[in-house]
Motif scaffolding. Structure first.
Motif, PDB file in Angstrom:
ATOM      1  N   VAL A  11       0.843  -1.188   0.000  1.00 48.79           N
ATOM      2  CA  VAL A  11       0.000   0.000   0.000  1.00 48.79           C
ATOM      3  C   VAL A  11       0.880   1.239   0.000  1.00 48.79           C
ATOM      4  N   ASP A  12       0.432   2.247  -0.728  1.00 47.75           N
ATOM      5  CA  ASP A  12       1.097   3.548  -0.732  1.00 47.75           C
ATOM      6  C   ASP A  12       0.634   4.291   0.523  1.00 47.75           C
ATOM      7  N   LEU A  13       1.495   4.324   1.532  1.00 46.68           N
ATOM      8  CA  LEU A  13       1.117   4.909   2.817  1.00 46.68           C
ATOM      9  C   LEU A  13       0.942   6.420   2.730  1.00 46.68           C
ATOM     10  N   ALA A  14       1.495   7.045   1.685  1.00 42.18           N
ATOM     11  CA  ALA A  14       1.287   8.480   1.506  1.00 42.18           C
ATOM     12  C   ALA A  14      -0.117   8.782   0.997  1.00 42.18           C
ATOM     13  N   ARG A  15      -0.718   7.830   0.303  1.00 40.58           N
ATOM     14  CA  ARG A  15      -2.053   8.026  -0.266  1.00 40.58           C
ATOM     15  C   ARG A  15      -3.139   7.485   0.657  1.00 40.58           C
ATOM     16  N   TYR A  16      -2.896   6.319   1.220  1.00 41.65           N
ATOM     17  CA  TYR A  16      -3.909   5.666   2.053  1.00 41.65           C
ATOM     18  C   TYR A  16      -3.531   5.815   3.519  1.00 41.65           C
ATOM     19  N   ALA A  17      -4.288   6.641   4.213  1.00 43.02           N
ATOM     20  CA  ALA A  17      -4.052   6.936   5.621  1.00 43.02           C
ATOM     21  C   ALA A  17      -5.403   7.263   6.266  1.00 43.02           C
ATOM     22  N   PRO A  18      -5.493   7.189   7.585  1.00 46.60           N
ATOM     23  CA  PRO A  18      -6.779   7.484   8.231  1.00 46.60           C
ATOM     24  C   PRO A  18      -7.283   8.877   7.855  1.00 46.60           C
ATOM     25  N   MET A  19      -8.573   8.970   7.580  1.00 41.64           N
ATOM     26  CA  MET A  19      -9.159  10.261   7.254  1.00 41.64           C
ATOM     27  C   MET A  19     -10.622  10.285   7.683  1.00 41.64           C
ATOM     28  N   THR A  20     -11.097  11.475   7.973  1.00 39.58           N
ATOM     29  CA  THR A  20     -12.492  11.651   8.351  1.00 39.58           C
ATOM     30  C   THR A  20     -13.383  11.386   7.143  1.00 39.58           C
ATOM     31  N   ALA A  21     -14.522  10.781   7.398  1.00 43.94           N
ATOM     32  CA  ALA A  21     -15.439  10.469   6.303  1.00 43.94           C
ATOM     33  C   ALA A  21     -15.797  11.722   5.525  1.00 43.94           C
ATOM     34  N   ASP A  22     -15.794  11.606   4.195  1.00 42.50           N
ATOM     35  CA  ASP A  22     -16.107  12.716   3.304  1.00 42.50           C
ATOM     36  C   ASP A  22     -17.595  13.047   3.423  1.00 42.50           C
ATOM     37  N   ALA A  23     -17.896  14.202   4.036  1.00 43.72           N
ATOM     38  CA  ALA A  23     -19.289  14.555   4.336  1.00 43.72           C
ATOM     39  C   ALA A  23     -20.116  14.734   3.069  1.00 43.72           C
ATOM     40  N   SER A  24     -19.504  15.282   2.004  1.00 43.87           N
ATOM     41  CA  SER A  24     -20.273  15.494   0.773  1.00 43.87           C
ATOM     42  C   SER A  24     -20.650  14.168   0.129  1.00 43.87           C
ATOM     43  N   ILE A  73      -3.853 -13.141  -2.310  1.00 46.09           N
ATOM     44  CA  ILE A  73      -3.829 -12.093  -1.288  1.00 46.09           C
ATOM     45  C   ILE A  73      -4.409 -10.829  -1.907  1.00 46.09           C
ATOM     46  N   PRO A  74      -5.677 -10.521  -1.672  1.00 45.98           N
ATOM     47  CA  PRO A  74      -6.276  -9.307  -2.260  1.00 45.98           C
ATOM     48  C   PRO A  74      -5.558  -8.055  -1.771  1.00 45.98           C
ATOM     49  N   SER A  75      -5.127  -7.227  -2.704  1.00 48.76           N
ATOM     50  CA  SER A  75      -4.325  -6.063  -2.338  1.00 48.76           C
ATOM     51  C   SER A  75      -5.122  -5.027  -1.560  1.00 48.76           C
ATOM     52  N   LYS A  76      -6.455  -4.991  -1.725  1.00 48.63           N
ATOM     53  CA  LYS A  76      -7.234  -3.991  -1.009  1.00 48.63           C
ATOM     54  C   LYS A  76      -7.156  -4.183   0.502  1.00 48.63           C
ATOM     55  N   MET A  77      -6.779  -5.386   0.956  1.00 47.71           N
ATOM     56  CA  MET A  77      -6.622  -5.610   2.389  1.00 47.71           C
ATOM     57  C   MET A  77      -5.614  -4.631   2.986  1.00 47.71           C
ATOM     58  N   PHE A  78      -4.512  -4.385   2.278  1.00 44.73           N
ATOM     59  CA  PHE A  78      -3.469  -3.511   2.797  1.00 44.73           C
ATOM     60  C   PHE A  78      -3.924  -2.050   2.787  1.00 44.73           C
ATOM     61  N   GLU A  79      -4.719  -1.662   1.789  1.00 46.07           N
ATOM     62  CA  GLU A  79      -5.250  -0.305   1.757  1.00 46.07           C
ATOM     63  C   GLU A  79      -6.179  -0.065   2.942  1.00 46.07           C
ATOM     64  N   CYS A  80      -7.006  -1.050   3.243  1.00 42.55           N
ATOM     65  CA  CYS A  80      -7.923  -0.923   4.383  1.00 42.55           C
ATOM     66  C   CYS A  80      -7.149  -0.826   5.699  1.00 42.55           C
ATOM     67  N   MET A  81      -6.135  -1.661   5.856  1.00 40.46           N
ATOM     68  CA  MET A  81      -5.327  -1.613   7.064  1.00 40.46           C
ATOM     69  C   MET A  81      -4.696  -0.244   7.241  1.00 40.46           C
ATOM     70  N   ALA A  82      -4.160   0.317   6.138  1.00 43.96           N
ATOM     71  CA  ALA A  82      -3.481   1.609   6.221  1.00 43.96           C
ATOM     72  C   ALA A  82      -4.443   2.738   6.571  1.00 43.96           C
ATOM     73  N   MET A  83      -5.726   2.579   6.212  1.00 41.45           N
ATOM     74  CA  MET A  83      -6.713   3.606   6.521  1.00 41.45           C
ATOM     75  C   MET A  83      -7.424   3.355   7.839  1.00 41.45           C
ATOM     76  N   GLY A  84      -7.080   2.251   8.496  1.00 44.13           N
ATOM     77  CA  GLY A  84      -7.722   1.948   9.768  1.00 44.13           C
ATOM     78  C   GLY A  84      -9.154   1.488   9.620  1.00 44.13           C
ATOM     79  N   ILE A  85      -9.433   0.741   8.548  1.00 47.23           N
ATOM     80  CA  ILE A  85     -10.786   0.213   8.321  1.00 47.23           C
ATOM     81  C   ILE A  85     -10.775  -1.278   8.628  1.00 47.23           C
ATOM     82  N   PRO A  86     -11.558  -1.741   9.592  1.00 48.91           N
ATOM     83  CA  PRO A  86     -11.628  -3.183   9.867  1.00 48.91           C
ATOM     84  C   PRO A  86     -12.077  -3.954   8.632  1.00 48.91           C
ATOM     85  N   VAL A  87     -11.563  -5.160   8.492  1.00 47.33           N
ATOM     86  CA  VAL A  87     -11.825  -5.988   7.313  1.00 47.33           C
ATOM     87  C   VAL A  87     -12.668  -7.194   7.688  1.00 47.33           C
TER      88      VAL A  87
END
Length: 423
Positions: A201-214, A316-330
């Protein structure tokens, strides 16, 4: 070092092969290497050329220092084995021809899935007398049989012989899972030339963020517990079973299923959801790469499902690592294997049996009602994601190319620019 890479997937496509290649190549360029990617007009997964592109015989563009050469191919949606094979073979030929006219490389790499691209890479390496590296992303044609696209037949056996031929002729095989390596060794391929470079995962792109309100307002997700599937809607992903889980939870007003992406199965899924009156399901079209973190931010839980077939024990689905980097339970629903082992070891999610909508629905309801467990999974995932950074994986693959080419690499891959930095 000059690296020539053949792949029929590259951005602006957003599937795992395209993302992996871009994320690695941009780091190699920043480390001082020349990277040329020979690919086709972007069209995956709909089989339609993206706006702003044409299916031309030859076009050149640049992505963050990566020289991208697009060649013409027969483009079709996923409408059966014969049409898809014609698509693959056409790129094999045009990619080979396009590669002949590039600067003399030090190494030639070709990537599966679809290994006809690898045939083109092998032929190009043979003609140009350069090392050939096979990046193994899928056990094709075994995966064709696994999803029911074809049955065991003489054609499949011939494709398996071609598969083994490519493994044997490659100077190096770079597999994306340890299970793939073991599969090749069990079929007589020399394990000493097989290297494993996991997805990351690109840790510069995928990181914890507040839900996009729009986006929450746009899709009616305010105050909801959002269960998200983001990615290709294909035959392998058992998304019909996810809809069955959604049907079981239709009376839970606070739970919503969010599907983002495109693929061969999407039209049928949308039709079925309408027919069943599933108001707890949202479908969103395929999004550009830079928009994906915003859509992931909407999710309280990420779904990663696959069909119940032994072939997917090694995936190994790559989206697993993106979710981990964003702090989203899988919530993972696939056969026990390497991916479920990584998730359990990381403590970043929960596993249920594949193609079991009842177990999936129970797990979703339990996690929705247990914020403390979700918080623990989130924190564990964030910690574990550091071990799967694209920086680290790009360096490992570059070292494999170095060994194949006999070129000494002294620079490190460094840090990739964010999408907003692209010129």
């Amino acid at each position: 070092m000059r690296i020539l890479f053949l792949s029929d997937n590259f951005p602006p496509e957003t599937n795992a092969p395209a993302n992996r290649l871009y994320d690695h190549a941009v780091r190699w360029v920043r480390a001082g290497h020349e990277v040329t990617v020979v690919t086709c007009a972007p069209n995956f997964p709909e089989g339609k050329v993206f706006p702003g592109y044409r299916n031309r015989w030859h076009a050149v563009e640049e992505w963050d220092g990566i020289r991208v050469v697009r060649v013409k191919s027969y483009i079709t949606s996923n409408e059966g084995f014969l049409k898809r094979t014609l698509d693959y073979v056409s790129f094999m030929i045009s990619g080979f021809i396009g590669g002949l006219f590039q600067k003399r490389p030090d190494v030639i790499v070709a990537s599966s899935p679809q290994f006809f691209a690898a045939v083109g890479g092998w032929a190009l390496a043979a003609v140009r007398r350069k090392p050939f590296i096979f990046e193994l992303r899928d056990l094709w044609p075994a995966s064709i049989v696994a999803v029911g696209a074809m049955e065991e037949s003489r054609t499949i056996r011939l494709l398996e012989k071609l598969e083994l031929f490519l493994y044997r002729r490659a100077r190096r095989v770079v597999a994306v899972t340890h299970a793939f390596k073991q599969d090749l060794i069990s079929r007589g391929i020399d394990g000493n030339k097989i290297e494993v470079v996991l997805n990351g995962v690109d840790l510069a792109r995928y990181a914890p963020m507040t839900a996009d309100a729009s986006l929450q307002r746009e899709h009616g997700l305010e105050g909801k517990f959002v269960v998200g599937y983001l990615g290709t809607h294909g035959m392998a992903h058992a998304l019909d079973k996810v809809l069955e889980a959604a049907e079981r939870l239709r009376d839970h007003d606070s739970i919503v299923f969010l599907f983002v992406g495109a693929g061969a199965a999407k039209a049928e899924l949308e039709s079925r959801a309408r027919a069943q009156g599933l108001t707890n399901v949202r479908f969103v079209a395929r999004q550009p790469k830079e928009a994906m973190p915003g859509y992931w931010s909407l999710c309280d839980l990420a779904l990663i499902p696959l069909r119940d077939t032994p072939v997917f024990e090694s995936v190994i689905p790559s989206k697993m690592f993106e979710c981990m980097a964003m702090g989203i339970p899988v919530l993972m629903s696939l056969p026990d294997g390497e991916a479920t082992g990584i998730l359990r070891d990381a403590g970043a999610g929960v596993c249920v049996p594949p193609e079991d909508p009842q177990a999936m629905a129970r797990a979703i309801e339990a996690l929705k009602d247990d914020p403390a467990q979700c918080a623990a999974l989130r924190e564990s995932g964030l910690k574990a994601a550091q071990a799967y950074s694209r920086d680290r994986q790009a360096e490992k693959m570059l070292a494999a190319l170095e060994r194949a080419a006999g070129v000494k690499v002294t620079a490190t891959t460094g840090h990739s620019p964010a999408a907003s930095d692209r010129q």
